[in-house]
Design a protein around this motif. Sequence first.
Motif, PDB file in Angstrom:
ATOM      1  N   ASP A   9       0.829  -1.212   0.000  1.00  0.00           N
ATOM      2  CA  ASP A   9       0.000   0.000   0.000  1.00  0.00           C
ATOM      3  C   ASP A   9       0.859   1.256   0.000  1.00  0.00           C
ATOM      4  N   PHE A  10       2.031   1.183  -0.603  1.00  0.00           N
ATOM      5  CA  PHE A  10       2.944   2.323  -0.601  1.00  0.00           C
ATOM      6  C   PHE A  10       2.357   3.469  -1.424  1.00  0.00           C
ATOM      7  N   GLY A  11       2.266   4.642  -0.807  1.00  0.00           N
ATOM      8  CA  GLY A  11       1.813   5.819  -1.533  1.00  0.00           C
ATOM      9  C   GLY A  11       0.320   5.985  -1.592  1.00  0.00           C
ATOM     10  N   TYR A  12      -0.429   5.057  -1.000  1.00  0.00           N
ATOM     11  CA  TYR A  12      -1.879   5.210  -1.021  1.00  0.00           C
ATOM     12  C   TYR A  12      -2.306   6.253  -0.013  1.00  0.00           C
ATOM     13  N   VAL A  13      -3.487   6.805  -0.233  1.00  0.00           N
ATOM     14  CA  VAL A  13      -3.995   7.834   0.665  1.00  0.00           C
ATOM     15  C   VAL A  13      -4.212   7.252   2.058  1.00  0.00           C
ATOM     16  N   LYS A  14      -4.630   5.989   2.096  1.00  0.00           N
ATOM     17  CA  LYS A  14      -4.942   5.372   3.391  1.00  0.00           C
ATOM     18  C   LYS A  14      -3.703   5.293   4.272  1.00  0.00           C
ATOM     19  N   SER A  15      -2.613   4.761   3.716  1.00  0.00           N
ATOM     20  CA  SER A  15      -1.410   4.609   4.536  1.00  0.00           C
ATOM     21  C   SER A  15      -0.808   5.971   4.872  1.00  0.00           C
ATOM     22  N   LEU A  16      -0.880   6.902   3.904  1.00  0.00           N
ATOM     23  CA  LEU A  16      -0.348   8.246   4.169  1.00  0.00           C
ATOM     24  C   LEU A  16      -1.147   8.927   5.266  1.00  0.00           C
ATOM     25  N   GLY A  17      -2.480   8.778   5.217  1.00  0.00           N
ATOM     26  CA  GLY A  17      -3.309   9.394   6.244  1.00  0.00           C
ATOM     27  C   GLY A  17      -3.080   8.766   7.600  1.00  0.00           C
ATOM     28  N   ALA A  18      -2.875   7.441   7.620  1.00  0.00           N
ATOM     29  CA  ALA A  18      -2.596   6.787   8.902  1.00  0.00           C
ATOM     30  C   ALA A  18      -1.309   7.324   9.506  1.00  0.00           C
ATOM     31  N   LEU A  19      -0.299   7.513   8.650  1.00  0.00           N
ATOM     32  CA  LEU A  19       0.969   8.061   9.148  1.00  0.00           C
ATOM     33  C   LEU A  19       0.796   9.502   9.596  1.00  0.00           C
ATOM     34  N   LEU A  20       0.019  10.256   8.821  1.00  0.00           N
ATOM     35  CA  LEU A  20      -0.122  11.688   9.095  1.00  0.00           C
ATOM     36  C   LEU A  20      -0.880  11.928  10.392  1.00  0.00           C
ATOM     37  N   PHE A  21      -1.843  11.073  10.705  1.00  0.00           N
ATOM     38  CA  PHE A  21      -2.661  11.323  11.891  1.00  0.00           C
ATOM     39  C   PHE A  21      -2.206  10.534  13.106  1.00  0.00           C
ATOM     40  N   THR A  22      -1.099   9.809  12.999  1.00  0.00           N
ATOM     41  CA  THR A  22      -0.556   9.179  14.201  1.00  0.00           C
ATOM     42  C   THR A  22       0.812   9.753  14.547  1.00  0.00           C
ATOM     43  N   ASP A  23       1.794   9.531  13.705  1.00  0.00           N
ATOM     44  CA  ASP A  23       3.149   9.953  14.041  1.00  0.00           C
ATOM     45  C   ASP A  23       3.340  11.456  13.854  1.00  0.00           C
ATOM     46  N   TYR A  24       2.649  12.015  12.865  1.00  0.00           N
ATOM     47  CA  TYR A  24       2.903  13.409  12.506  1.00  0.00           C
ATOM     48  C   TYR A  24       1.716  14.295  12.825  1.00  0.00           C
ATOM     49  N   ILE A  25       1.006  13.992  13.893  1.00  0.00           N
ATOM     50  CA  ILE A  25      -0.192  14.770  14.206  1.00  0.00           C
ATOM     51  C   ILE A  25       0.181  16.167  14.687  1.00  0.00           C
ATOM     52  N   LEU A  26       1.271  16.291  15.428  1.00  0.00           N
ATOM     53  CA  LEU A  26       1.648  17.618  15.940  1.00  0.00           C
ATOM     54  C   LEU A  26       2.060  18.568  14.819  1.00  0.00           C
ATOM     55  N   PRO A  27       2.936  18.174  13.892  1.00  0.00           N
ATOM     56  CA  PRO A  27       3.226  19.074  12.768  1.00  0.00           C
ATOM     57  C   PRO A  27       1.997  19.396  11.924  1.00  0.00           C
TER      58      PRO A  27
END
Lengths: 102, 171
Positions: free
Chosen positions: B127-145
């Motif tokens: 699932d590399f580059g999919y919106v789903k995996s990107l959103g999961a990363l964005l809203f867990t690890d990178y929520i503060l930025p």
Amino acid sequence: MDLIGYENYFWLSTALFSIGILGILIRRNMIILLMCIEIMLNAANLMFIAFAYKWGNMDGHIFVFFSMLVAAAEAAVGLALMVLIYRKFKTVDISYLDKLKF
Amino acid sequence: MEIQNIIFIILSALTLMCALGVVFSKNPIHSGLLLVLTMFSISGHYLLLHAQFVAIVNIIVYAGAVMVLLLFVLMLLNLNKDNEPQKSIMVKIIGTLSAGGIMISLVAVSKIFLVQKSMQGRPIAEDFGYVKSLGALLFTDYILPFELASILFLAAIVGAVFLGTRSVENK
């Protein structure tokens, strides 16, 4: 990298960044300078994406995402400043804007 | 030669030629339109690198929003004529030499880097580059930025409105 070879992206990104620097150095129109800054930002983004693909790690995509956010904010504020400068000085040529206080 | 390599070469040539056109075009409107083409070809590179979401965002944000803003300001200020006084040939030569020197130094550094680290790389996930995996990363690890980016946007909006509506007369 299976097919294209990430070194090629290295060279492409370097060339694009140098073109941006060249534009910054030889042009005088402020809007063109902003466009050259966008080119340089995109060169860095391309490098991020290429290495994200190489390492199979999606953190690079996140960085590119934030870089785009900052570029959009920068363009909005920069263009507002440019309109203001144009209204005041009737030019966007940076060689006429050489006063710290006016 | 695989089809990906041919696409890569065509897109690279398009990218570099359009970027050079941005720099050397006399008319600022042509520069803006060539920059749109540059953004589109860079989005093609992103698609080659399995970054579909970033490619679409690149088109929407850069070619859609930023470039429309730039072209709008260009036309608003009525700069679509060649009234830019040219720099002297000396400055142009020095600028070209400096940019070439920077490129050579970057290439040298990356050569050393590439030789020293024989980087193996890793295969990409399904699932590399999919919106789903990107959103999961964005809203867990990178929520503060992500939240800080919204504050940055608020500041940018306030700044742009303040600068845009400010009267020029009060010095």
